[in-house]
Write a protein that holds these residues in place. Structure first.
Motif, PDB file in Angstrom:
ATOM      1  N   TYR A  68       0.618  -1.387  -0.303  1.00 35.69           N
ATOM      2  CA  TYR A  68       0.281  -0.266  -0.225  1.00 35.69           C
ATOM      3  C   TYR A  68       0.792   1.308  -0.380  1.00 35.69           C
ATOM      4  O   TYR A  68       0.252   2.535  -0.658  1.00 35.69           O
ATOM      5  CB  TYR A  68      -1.138  -0.301   1.116  1.00 35.69           C
ATOM      6  CG  TYR A  68      -2.518  -0.694   0.927  1.00 35.69           C
ATOM      7  CD1 TYR A  68      -2.261  -1.791   0.634  1.00 35.69           C
ATOM      8  CD2 TYR A  68      -3.200   0.004   0.376  1.00 35.69           C
ATOM      9  CE1 TYR A  68      -3.751  -2.293   0.894  1.00 35.69           C
ATOM     10  CE2 TYR A  68      -4.666  -0.186  -0.263  1.00 35.69           C
ATOM     11  CZ  TYR A  68      -4.527  -1.525   0.090  1.00 35.69           C
ATOM     12  OH  TYR A  68      -6.291  -2.599  -0.358  1.00 35.69           O
ATOM     13  N   MET A 116      -2.914   5.070 -13.895  1.00 35.02           N
ATOM     14  CA  MET A 116      -3.915   5.301 -12.779  1.00 35.02           C
ATOM     15  C   MET A 116      -4.297   3.578 -13.958  1.00 35.02           C
ATOM     16  O   MET A 116      -4.511   2.661 -13.104  1.00 35.02           O
ATOM     17  CB  MET A 116      -5.529   5.592 -12.922  1.00 35.02           C
ATOM     18  CG  MET A 116      -5.997   5.295 -12.233  1.00 35.02           C
ATOM     19  SD  MET A 116      -5.483   6.342 -10.660  1.00 35.02           S
ATOM     20  CE  MET A 116      -6.002   4.229  -9.780  1.00 35.02           C
ATOM     21  N   LEU A 128      -4.098   0.048 -11.706  1.00 33.83           N
ATOM     22  CA  LEU A 128      -5.528  -0.746 -12.218  1.00 33.83           C
ATOM     23  C   LEU A 128      -4.844  -2.506 -12.959  1.00 33.83           C
ATOM     24  O   LEU A 128      -5.255  -3.282 -12.491  1.00 33.83           O
ATOM     25  CB  LEU A 128      -6.738  -0.599 -12.668  1.00 33.83           C
ATOM     26  CG  LEU A 128      -7.412   1.097 -11.885  1.00 33.83           C
ATOM     27  CD1 LEU A 128      -8.407   0.839 -13.239  1.00 33.83           C
ATOM     28  CD2 LEU A 128      -7.390  -0.100 -10.964  1.00 33.83           C
ATOM     29  N   GLU A 154      -2.132  -3.772 -10.834  1.00 30.61           N
ATOM     30  CA  GLU A 154      -1.932  -4.643  -9.325  1.00 30.61           C
ATOM     31  C   GLU A 154      -2.839  -6.202  -9.416  1.00 30.61           C
ATOM     32  O   GLU A 154      -2.826  -6.512  -8.281  1.00 30.61           O
ATOM     33  CB  GLU A 154      -3.322  -3.258  -8.574  1.00 30.61           C
ATOM     34  CG  GLU A 154      -3.393  -3.265  -7.428  1.00 30.61           C
ATOM     35  CD  GLU A 154      -2.101  -2.438  -6.772  1.00 30.61           C
ATOM     36  OE1 GLU A 154      -2.054  -1.813  -5.458  1.00 30.61           O
ATOM     37  OE2 GLU A 154      -1.230  -2.342  -7.551  1.00 30.61           O
ATOM     38  N   SER A 203     -10.080  -2.017  -3.793  1.00 28.01           N
ATOM     39  CA  SER A 203      -9.386  -0.709  -3.106  1.00 28.01           C
ATOM     40  C   SER A 203      -8.887  -0.181  -4.531  1.00 28.01           C
ATOM     41  O   SER A 203      -8.241   0.990  -3.957  1.00 28.01           O
ATOM     42  CB  SER A 203      -8.931  -1.481  -1.783  1.00 28.01           C
ATOM     43  OG  SER A 203      -7.275  -0.303  -1.860  1.00 28.01           O
ATOM     44  N   ALA A 204      -7.758  -0.707  -5.349  1.00 25.37           N
ATOM     45  CA  ALA A 204      -6.823  -0.057  -5.761  1.00 25.37           C
ATOM     46  C   ALA A 204      -8.224   1.074  -7.264  1.00 25.37           C
ATOM     47  O   ALA A 204      -8.113   1.862  -7.439  1.00 25.37           O
ATOM     48  CB  ALA A 204      -6.275  -1.174  -6.698  1.00 25.37           C
ATOM     49  N   LEU A 205      -8.832  -0.503  -7.453  1.00 22.71           N
ATOM     50  CA  LEU A 205     -10.380   0.843  -7.777  1.00 22.71           C
ATOM     51  C   LEU A 205     -10.808   1.129  -7.288  1.00 22.71           C
ATOM     52  O   LEU A 205     -11.713   3.265  -8.451  1.00 22.71           O
ATOM     53  CB  LEU A 205     -11.644  -0.616  -8.184  1.00 22.71           C
ATOM     54  CG  LEU A 205     -10.911  -1.737  -9.978  1.00 22.71           C
ATOM     55  CD1 LEU A 205     -12.111  -3.225  -8.762  1.00 22.71           C
ATOM     56  CD2 LEU A 205     -11.111  -1.442 -10.726  1.00 22.71           C
ATOM     57  N   LEU A 212      -9.829   3.648  -5.614  1.00 23.26           N
ATOM     58  CA  LEU A 212      -8.113   4.608  -5.476  1.00 23.26           C
ATOM     59  C   LEU A 212      -8.737   5.355  -7.327  1.00 23.26           C
ATOM     60  O   LEU A 212      -8.706   6.709  -7.671  1.00 23.26           O
ATOM     61  CB  LEU A 212      -7.658   4.321  -5.462  1.00 23.26           C
ATOM     62  CG  LEU A 212      -6.376   5.598  -6.220  1.00 23.26           C
ATOM     63  CD1 LEU A 212      -6.107   6.580  -4.724  1.00 23.26           C
ATOM     64  CD2 LEU A 212      -4.747   4.110  -6.054  1.00 23.26           C
TER      65      LEU A 212
END
Lengths: 301, 607
Positions: A105, A134, A138, A141, B417-419, B421
């Protein structure tokens, strides 16, 4: 004491110097691959010094507070990860520490700062860069977390120190079938996290002229550069701790160099992907493979 | 002090405002926030000391009141949000002030009552009452609404009432089964093990449905987006974003902690429900063009984390779920309130038309950015802490059962949680950072109302930071360790991390200052061209790539046609089955007379 750990060793300063050296290796090797001579040893540090004596230009329509704070926060948060990852190697029993989830994180913050900072610049090109960054976050991740679930399933632990102890007793996680699959995919995700070719989509010099970084100059750009250098050390070491431990002898440096060379080779042998291709590759290509590695891990392989 | 005092005070205030004529609006605006503050102070007094609490239970209510730490904690939470929203509502609401505050306080009173109800019938009565006040509150509609808005608000209110009401039926059924099995309505007396009989399992499922509908877990979430789109912003921040979460999750955690001993199989189902909610809702949120709808889908998605945490059944997971419930209520209401001031200032929540508000509303930028980072789980804010606890809860289940499904739930939560963000970067970018679009921005009519709008947001944003950094001393050790003691498997020291980040930032500024750089303001560089307004990159275009991808494109198309809306599905079924009866219901008087006579004849024949 904690400030020393954080600011000097193994936090900011040490990681920065190591990162500079790693960056030199990267540039030198790239140059040799392209049959050039390559920069002198101190070139990365010359670059940083030069950035810190240049003037700063700030775009007139920017949101100044966010634009200026982003690079500094990015560098501060990466230093925390450097401290955590480094302390696990030099002084694992020290009271300040963090676990796997915390580290990942915290490693997200530099990307976040880049997105916010470049979005705040008020430049259409940097906004496009922000949106690409971004989407890149995504895309990697998903596969990244899926792979990280493999060591969690194998050990039921998220403390880095317990993971390393487990590997000291039972051999590296990457030595199992599920572990090696997860490790390979994580390396590809790491390439994206570092923003290196083929995943340098947010910068895309040829079409966005630097994209997310376009309006940054002088020390502000310098802080982002420092962050990049540090990431070049932290991420591989972090992955080694999780997948290819234990890290306690000089052999570990060789392990790190192997990862670095893999990064450089990937960088030099691949063209840049389009953002759509990157998302597709990582979601529909690598993620299913990562799920297979989880199934294998559940089966105990 | 009498523990029922806040309940009585709120209910009396509610009834009083209901009968107050609209002319006395100024009086309401002065008195209502005072009652809100008073309630909050009372709930604080009743909460401390943590060991026992400083309160008296009147003798007539002694069988109906539950005063353990969890209940008093919910009580405190309800008091806090009542206080925040009463302040904001005073600044925001301009028409129907008395009606708003009447329903507001009735809601508050019943929420207090649910929090400390020991008797399931008492809980049920107030639970149903809360559904009704929610219906009335949604019907108030947007500020300055035109006819279509009013109709839309009515439609949303109806949908909410039907979904919540239907889930209340399940709650009644669940309570009935409990009575049948144990002859008791008291939460403290009941403890059943779910794998003993299908009946017990079914009653647990009934309770779960009721709490899912209230909190907005999938598939019973579909009332939240239309409700958020057409209700006044304080109502959205008050019920779907905070109180409904507190109460729904409270009921679920009560079920898991005291009413039932849940079997692992059932817990896996609860976890899957949570994980699916996280992922699907956040994907829906990413493509929204309206700020209210975007936030409302997040109000759904965050429930997934709480349900996931509680579904793990281990102490750290349950405490993580409860902590996430409080955190979510804080940052989600902060976001809604922030959006409310944006809307008040510009007259729209359409992300395509907003932009460039960073300079006009710096404080709102600060509060909304803080809350956005907290909801995305950026350390060291509070959202990260509770998510981290939930993750550990899930990881702890790996050893006790087949790890595959829990692992997928974990990945869903982490990726979600990334989505999150991503969709908040879109929101912040479109509202504050993107280039200004050509729209008029009005200014706040009065400084006092500006102050009342910004103060609650600031309190909430600061709460996000404080609860994140000082989570251990403020809330984990005193409250959650006493509700359910747990041992953390990971390590996270937010106090130290915060100090280090500050040290790093200071170092950065020192380096920056030492280098003594000239700063020059220049126009943006885009290869020598001039930046024109057409080049504006609004945040809404950020994720078109994902929206247009083959697989996602189809799903999004279906979702937009509301194929997954349980309300529409059931409506279709109901209309299908009632088709036959519709022929009988033709509206012509002779046919009705014929029915009556026929019925009479049948009754006489049977007799």
């Amino acid at each position: 004491m904690i400030l020393f750990y954080y600011l000097v060793f193994p936090g900011f300063l040490a990681t920065f110097i190591l990162g500079g050296i790693a960056s030199w290796i990267e540039r030198k090797l790239t140059a040799r691959i392209q049959a050039r001579v390559g920069p002198p040893f101190l070139q990365p540090f010359y670059d940083i010094r030069k950035l810190f004596i240049k003037e700063v230009t700030i775009p007139e329509n920017s949101v100044r507070s966010i634009f200026m704070a982003s690079p500094i926060i990015s560098f501060a948060s990466v230093s925390i990860v450097a401290t955590i990852v480094g302390l696990n190697l030099v002084n694992p029993n020290y009271s300040f520490n963090g676990d796997l989830i915390v580290c990942v994180y915290l490693l997200l913050i530099p990307s976040l700062c880049l997105i916010l900072g470049s979005g705040a610049a008020g430049n259409p090109l940097s906004s496009i860069g922000a949106s690409r960054e971004m989407k890149l976050v995504l895309s990697y991740e998903l596969a990244f977390w899926t792979c990280l679930a493999v060591p969690m399933i194998k050990t039921n632990e998220i403390r880095l120190i317990s993971l390393m102890e487990f590997q000291a007793q039972n051999g590296a996680i990457a030595s199992s079938l599920s572990g090696i699959i997860a490790f390979i995919i994580t390396i590809i995700c790491m390439q994206a996290k570092l923003g290196k070719v083929p995943f340098d989509i947010p910068e895309a010099e040829t079409e966005l002229a630097g994209g997310a970084y376009i309006e940054y100059s002088g020390p502000l750009l310098g802080f982002f550069k420092i962050t990049q250098y540090m990431m070049l050390v932290i991420l591989p070491v972090f992955l080694l701790q999780i997948f290819w431990g234990p890290i306690n002898s000089w052999v570990s440096i060789l392990k790190y160099l192997v990862l670095l060379v893999v990064i450089i080779l990937l960088e030099n042998t691949n063209p840049r992907l389009k953002i759509k291709q990157a998302v597709k590759t990582l979601w529909f290509g690598l993620f299913p493979v990562a799920v297979v590695s989880i199934i294998l891990a559940v089966l105990g392989l | 002090m009498n523990i029922l005092l806040p309940i009585e005070l709120s209910l009396i205030a509610g009834i009083f405002f209901l009968f107050l004529p609209e002319k006395a609006k100024l009086f309401t605006k002065v008195v209502a926030p005072l009652i809100g503050i008073l309630n909050f102070i009372l709930s604080i007094i009743l909460f401390f000391p943590i060991g026992g609490g400083n309160f008296v239970v009147p003798s007539y209510a002694s069988n109906f009141v539950l005063t353990d730490l969890l209940s008093r904690f919910i009580y405190l939470g309800v008091g806090f949000f009542g206080f925040i929203i009463s302040l904001y509502g005073t600044g925001y609401i301009t028409k129907n002030v008395n009606r708003f505050f009447a329903y507001f306080f009735l809601t508050l009173g019943s929420a207090f009552a649910i929090g400390i109800a020991d008797n399931l019938i008492v809980l049920l009565v107030f639970w149903g009452f809360l559904g009704m006040t929610l219906y009335m509150l949604i019907q108030l509609g947007k500020e300055g609404a035109n006819l279509s808005d009013v109709l839309q608000a009515g439609e949303a209110a109806k949908k909410t009432l039907i979904i919540i009401g239907a889930s209340d039926c399940f709650l009644i059924m669940g309570i009935g089964i409990l009575w049948y099995l144990t002859n008791s309505f008291r939460i403290t007396e009941i403890s059943l093990i779910t794998n003993y009989s299908p009946l017990i399992t079914f009653s647990f499922v009934c309770f779960a449905i009721a709490s899912f509908a209230k909190a907005g877990n999938m598939p019973l979430h579909t009332w939240i987006p239309p409700c958020a789109a057409s209700a006044p912003i304080p109502v959205t921040a008050y019920l779907p974003a905070s109180l409904d979460k507190l109460l729904g999750i409270y009921l679920l955690s009560r079920c898991v902690i005291s009413l039932y001993k849940v079997s692992p199989g059932l817990s896996t189902f609860v976890m899957i429900a949570g994980a699916l909610t996280i992922i699907f809702a956040v994907f829906m949120a990413m493509i929204q063009h309206s700020g209210r709808k975007l936030l409302s889908y997040h109000a759904v998605s965050q429930v997934g984390y709480m349900v996931l945490g509680i579904g793990t059944l281990n102490p750290i997971g349950i405490c993580g779920g409860l902590f996430h419930m409080i955190n979510n209520a804080i940052y989600k209401s902060c976001l809604f309130l922030g959006l409310g001031s944006v809307e008040k200032n510009t007259g729209t929540d359409d992300l395509d038309n907003l932009g460039g508000l960073a300079k006009k509303m710096p404080l709102t930028l600060f509060t909304m950015l803080t809350a956005s980072l907290a909801i995305s789980g950026i350390p060291p804010l509070n959202g990260f802490f509770s998510k981290w606890m939930v993750y550990q809860g899930v990881i702890n289940t790996f050893s006790s059962r087949n790890a595959f499904i829990p692992a997928l739930c974990l990945i869903a939560a982490l990726f979600g949680s990334a989505l999150t963000l991503a969709s908040f970067m879109k929101l912040i970018h479109s509202i504050f950072l993107a280039r200004e679009s050509k729209m008029k921005t009005s200014h706040f009519p009065l400084p006092i109302s500006h102050f009342l709008l910004i103060l609650p947001q600031l309190i909430l944003a600061i709460a996000c930071i404080v609860l994140g950094i000082f989570a251990y001393p403020i809330i984990i050790k005193p409250v959650f360790q006493n509700i359910l003691p747990f041992e953390a498997g990971g390590i996270w020291q937010p106090e130290w991390a915060a100090i280090l980040i500050i040290a790093g930032v200071v170092l950065g500024f020192i380096i920056y200052g030492v280098s003594r750089i000239k700063v020059r303001v220049t126009p943006e560089f885009i290869g020598g061209e001039k930046v024109t307004p057409e080049m504006k990159v609004s945040g809404t275009e950020f994720y078109l790539t994902i929206e247009e991808m083959p697989f996602f494109g189809k799903i999004y198309e279906w979702a937009k046609k509301r194929f997954f809306d349980i309300y529409d599905i059931f409506r279709a079924w109901v209309f299908f089955f009632t088709k036959v009866f519709r022929f009988a219901h033709s509206g012509s008087l002779p046919i009705y007379l014929l029915w009556i006579l026929g019925g009479l004849a049948i009754i006489l024949l049977i007799w």
